[in-house]
Design a protein around this motif. Structure first.
Motif, PDB file in Angstrom:
ATOM      1  N   HIS A 238       0.873  -1.182   0.000  1.00 56.39           N
ATOM      2  CA  HIS A 238       0.000   0.000   0.000  1.00 56.39           C
ATOM      3  C   HIS A 238       0.908   1.230   0.000  1.00 56.39           C
ATOM      4  CE1 HIS A 238      -3.565  -2.387   0.554  1.00 56.39           C
ATOM      5  NE2 HIS A 238      -3.088  -2.942   1.651  1.00 56.39           N
ATOM      6  N   LEU A 239       0.946   1.941  -1.120  1.00 53.32           N
ATOM      7  CA  LEU A 239       1.893   3.032  -1.318  1.00 53.32           C
ATOM      8  C   LEU A 239       1.170   4.359  -1.483  1.00 53.32           C
ATOM      9  CD1 LEU A 239       4.224   1.231  -3.907  1.00 53.32           C
ATOM     10  CD2 LEU A 239       4.447   1.251  -1.409  1.00 53.32           C
ATOM     11  N   ASP A 240       1.945   5.446  -1.417  1.00 55.33           N
ATOM     12  CA  ASP A 240       1.426   6.800  -1.597  1.00 55.33           C
ATOM     13  C   ASP A 240       2.517   7.617  -2.264  1.00 55.33           C
ATOM     14  OD1 ASP A 240       0.641   9.595  -1.118  1.00 55.33           O
ATOM     15  OD2 ASP A 240      -0.789   8.792   0.338  1.00 55.33           O
ATOM     16  N   ILE A 241       2.153   8.381  -3.293  1.00 55.47           N
ATOM     17  CA  ILE A 241       3.177   9.147  -4.019  1.00 55.47           C
ATOM     18  C   ILE A 241       3.775  10.268  -3.167  1.00 55.47           C
ATOM     19  CG2 ILE A 241       2.144   8.622  -6.258  1.00 55.47           C
ATOM     20  CD1 ILE A 241       1.156  11.582  -6.313  1.00 55.47           C
ATOM     21  N   GLN A 242       3.204  10.526  -1.986  1.00 53.81           N
ATOM     22  CA  GLN A 242       3.801  11.512  -1.079  1.00 53.81           C
ATOM     23  C   GLN A 242       5.135  11.028  -0.510  1.00 53.81           C
ATOM     24  OE1 GLN A 242       0.497  13.842   1.371  1.00 53.81           O
ATOM     25  NE2 GLN A 242       0.178  11.636   1.541  1.00 53.81           N
ATOM     26  N   ILE A 273      -3.105   8.745  -4.406  1.00 59.63           N
ATOM     27  CA  ILE A 273      -2.862  10.115  -4.859  1.00 59.63           C
ATOM     28  C   ILE A 273      -3.960  10.980  -4.244  1.00 59.63           C
ATOM     29  CG2 ILE A 273      -1.585   9.519  -6.944  1.00 59.63           C
ATOM     30  CD1 ILE A 273      -4.126   9.715  -8.563  1.00 59.63           C
ATOM     31  N   SER A 274      -4.096  12.215  -4.675  1.00 56.88           N
ATOM     32  CA  SER A 274      -5.085  13.096  -4.057  1.00 56.88           C
ATOM     33  C   SER A 274      -6.492  12.777  -4.555  1.00 56.88           C
ATOM     34  CB  SER A 274      -4.748  14.558  -4.355  1.00 56.88           C
ATOM     35  OG  SER A 274      -5.006  14.855  -5.715  1.00 56.88           O
ATOM     36  N   SER A 275      -7.470  13.373  -3.906  1.00 56.64           N
ATOM     37  CA  SER A 275      -8.863  13.160  -4.291  1.00 56.64           C
ATOM     38  C   SER A 275      -9.203  13.814  -5.621  1.00 56.64           C
ATOM     39  CB  SER A 275      -9.797  13.709  -3.201  1.00 56.64           C
ATOM     40  OG  SER A 275      -9.560  13.071  -1.975  1.00 56.64           O
ATOM     41  N   GLN A 319     -11.948   6.082   2.556  1.00 53.55           N
ATOM     42  CA  GLN A 319     -12.515   5.976   3.898  1.00 53.55           C
ATOM     43  C   GLN A 319     -11.432   5.825   4.972  1.00 53.55           C
ATOM     44  OE1 GLN A 319     -13.769   3.896   1.286  1.00 53.55           O
ATOM     45  NE2 GLN A 319     -15.310   5.473   0.923  1.00 53.55           N
ATOM     46  N   THR A 320     -10.229   5.474   4.541  1.00 52.41           N
ATOM     47  CA  THR A 320      -9.152   5.186   5.487  1.00 52.41           C
ATOM     48  C   THR A 320      -8.113   6.294   5.552  1.00 52.41           C
ATOM     49  OG1 THR A 320      -9.458   2.851   4.903  1.00 52.41           O
ATOM     50  CG2 THR A 320      -7.484   3.408   6.178  1.00 52.41           C
ATOM     51  N   PHE A 321      -7.888   6.971   4.421  1.00 54.78           N
ATOM     52  CA  PHE A 321      -6.873   8.018   4.331  1.00 54.78           C
ATOM     53  C   PHE A 321      -7.534   9.308   3.832  1.00 54.78           C
ATOM     54  CE2 PHE A 321      -4.767   3.946   3.650  1.00 54.78           C
ATOM     55  CZ  PHE A 321      -3.708   3.997   4.539  1.00 54.78           C
ATOM     56  N   PRO A 322      -8.000  10.178   4.730  1.00 54.04           N
ATOM     57  CA  PRO A 322      -8.694  11.399   4.325  1.00 54.04           C
ATOM     58  C   PRO A 322      -7.875  12.229   3.338  1.00 54.04           C
ATOM     59  CG  PRO A 322      -8.887  11.066   6.690  1.00 54.04           C
ATOM     60  CD  PRO A 322      -7.912  10.036   6.204  1.00 54.04           C
ATOM     61  N   GLY A 323      -8.524  12.618   2.253  1.00 55.06           N
ATOM     62  CA  GLY A 323      -7.864  13.429   1.241  1.00 55.06           C
ATOM     63  C   GLY A 323      -7.089  12.642   0.213  1.00 55.06           C
TER      64      GLY A 323
END
Length: 426
Positions: A238-242, A273-275, A319-323
């Motif tokens: 589970h990754l995030d570009i941040q 990524i972002s919403s 639902q788990t990571f706001p924004g």
């Protein structure tokens, strides 16, 4: 260099064109160009997660028509977890799990079972038992579930998320009651319940070297040394570009687990990524998918790559990571995103698979598990083998069919009567 430059321009063009249409809502979703993901190569299984009630979603026809041709492996998001299967002691609800298994069989999919011992989504009744009662309940649950689906589920997440980020054991109800022994006891019981199933440990934030990954490595090394039956490691991914990724560290980390003789599974990949993402975010997301999958395809121990859902319409992320959102490879309208084409391109870097006669589970050795697999095949309990080119690898006399003679040859090999298979001398 010229060929690479042309390929890069093609991928970049696909990224840009998909980014332009990401938030459009055409009447009909675009069909991806090129081969479907499962057809790009044949060495690694390509999978996704299905939610409970997938067949009765309001758009189930579009959901299934998009997913079915893309993948050949499926994981249940929730319907095989303990609270769904056994909400009260020894009272099992098989309805949704049976639907998934039957759908998978009808569509030539392998199944990844998820999950047995986990601190979350466990019913209240098991959490306050004594140590002996808890172990008995664990054994009964594993026996009943694996018994029902024996020979039908390729791989099981036996233990899930047992470590904290600092590498200590999670202070779960399992650990507080049974100590760390609950983990190996679950693996031992699972092997007895279905000897043909692959058994793995699954967790998040294991991708890179560090305290948590070290703890998992040391546990699995100890299991291997003591003969505790474990076949692989699951990197949830589970990754995030941040957050930046050291792809070379990921490759080194995979290699040390592979050196233990473990198979490697990417089990739940998504890239947040972002919403309301820009085209630059979509391109960056695509690069994360591409670079991770290229490293996986270069590692022979990798047996499957799965995304945790395929369309942003049905994702756990917002639902788990706001924004944060839009972590998957198809958008909410079932259009392929830049990440899809990056995934597709990365899969094409797969090396040509080789045939290792007798190694039907691709473990790197010919052993009793392979003997069990050929027996299960001849009994009709399974229709294929876990190893790539498994049907060829099982044809030990190169007769063109897998039959009782191959079973007898396997037995002779394991008893030391022969040291080579007839197929190796033809």
């Amino acid at each position: 260099m010229r060929g690479k430059r042309i390929k890069s321009l093609s991928v970049a063009l696909a990224v840009c064109m998909t980014a332009l249409t990401f938030f459009s809502a055409p009447a009909d979703a675009a069909t991806p160009t090129g081969k479907r993901l499962k057809d790009v190569q044949s060495r690694v299984l390509i999978g996704t997660e299905f939610p409970s009630g997938f067949s009765t979603l309001s758009d189930s026809a579009q959901f299934l028509s998009t997913a079915t041709p893309e993948f050949n492996l499926v994981t249940a998001e929730n319907c095989m977890k303990w609270d769904a299967l056994e909400p009260s002691q020894n009272n099992f609800n098989w309805n949704e799990a049976d639907k998934l298994v039957n759908w998978a069989k009808a569509n030539n999919y392998q199944i990844h079972g998820h999950t047995f011992v986990w601190h979350s989504q466990a019913p209240g009744w098991i959490q306050n038992l004594s140590a002996s009662a808890m172990e008995s309940a664990m054994n009964n649950h594993i026996d009943k579930v694996m018994g029902r689906y024996k020979g039908q589920i390729l791989v099981w997440d036996v233990a899930n998320e047992v470590f904290e980020e600092n590498g200590s054991y999670r202070n779960s109800f399992w650990y507080r009651t049974m100590g760390k022994s609950f983990i190996e006891k679950a693996f031992i019981r699972a092997r007895a319940a279905d000897p043909s199933a692959k058994l793995i440990y699954n967790d998040y934030n294991l991708e890179y070297t560090g305290p948590k990954s070290d703890a998992a490595y040391n546990m699995l090394k100890d299991f291997k040394n003591r003969g505790i039956p474990v076949d692989g490691i699951g990197f949830q991914m589970h990754l995030d570009i941040q957050y930046a990724i050291d792809y070379d560290d990921f490759a080194r980390n995979m290699q040390r687990f592979a050196d233990l003789g473990l198979e490697i599974y990417v089990t739940e990949m998504d890239v947040r990524i972002s919403s309301n993402p820009s085209s630059a975010e979509l391109e960056k997301q695509a690069s994360y998918y591409k670079n991770i999958i290229e490293k996986c395809m270069a590692q022979p121990a990798v047996k499957a790559i799965q995304v945790w859902g395929f369309t942003d319409k049905y994702s756990w992320v917002p639902q788990t990571f706001p924004g944060r959102d839009n972590a998957l490879i198809f958008d909410r309208n079932y259009n392929p995103k830049p990440a899809y084409y990056a995934f597709q391109a990365a899969l094409a870097t797969s090396p040509t698979p080789t045939v290792v006669y007798g190694d039907l589970d691709a473990s790197g050795s010919v052993d009793a598990l392979d003997y069990s697999l050929i027996k299960q095949y001849l009994l009709g309990n399974i229709t294929k083998f876990p190893a790539e080119n498994g049907m060829i690898a099982a044809d030990l006399d190169a007769s063109g069919t897998v039959d009782s003679l191959d079973f007898a040859i396997m037995k002779q090999y394991l008893l030391g009567i022969i040291s080579k298979f007839p197929a190796e001398t033809k």
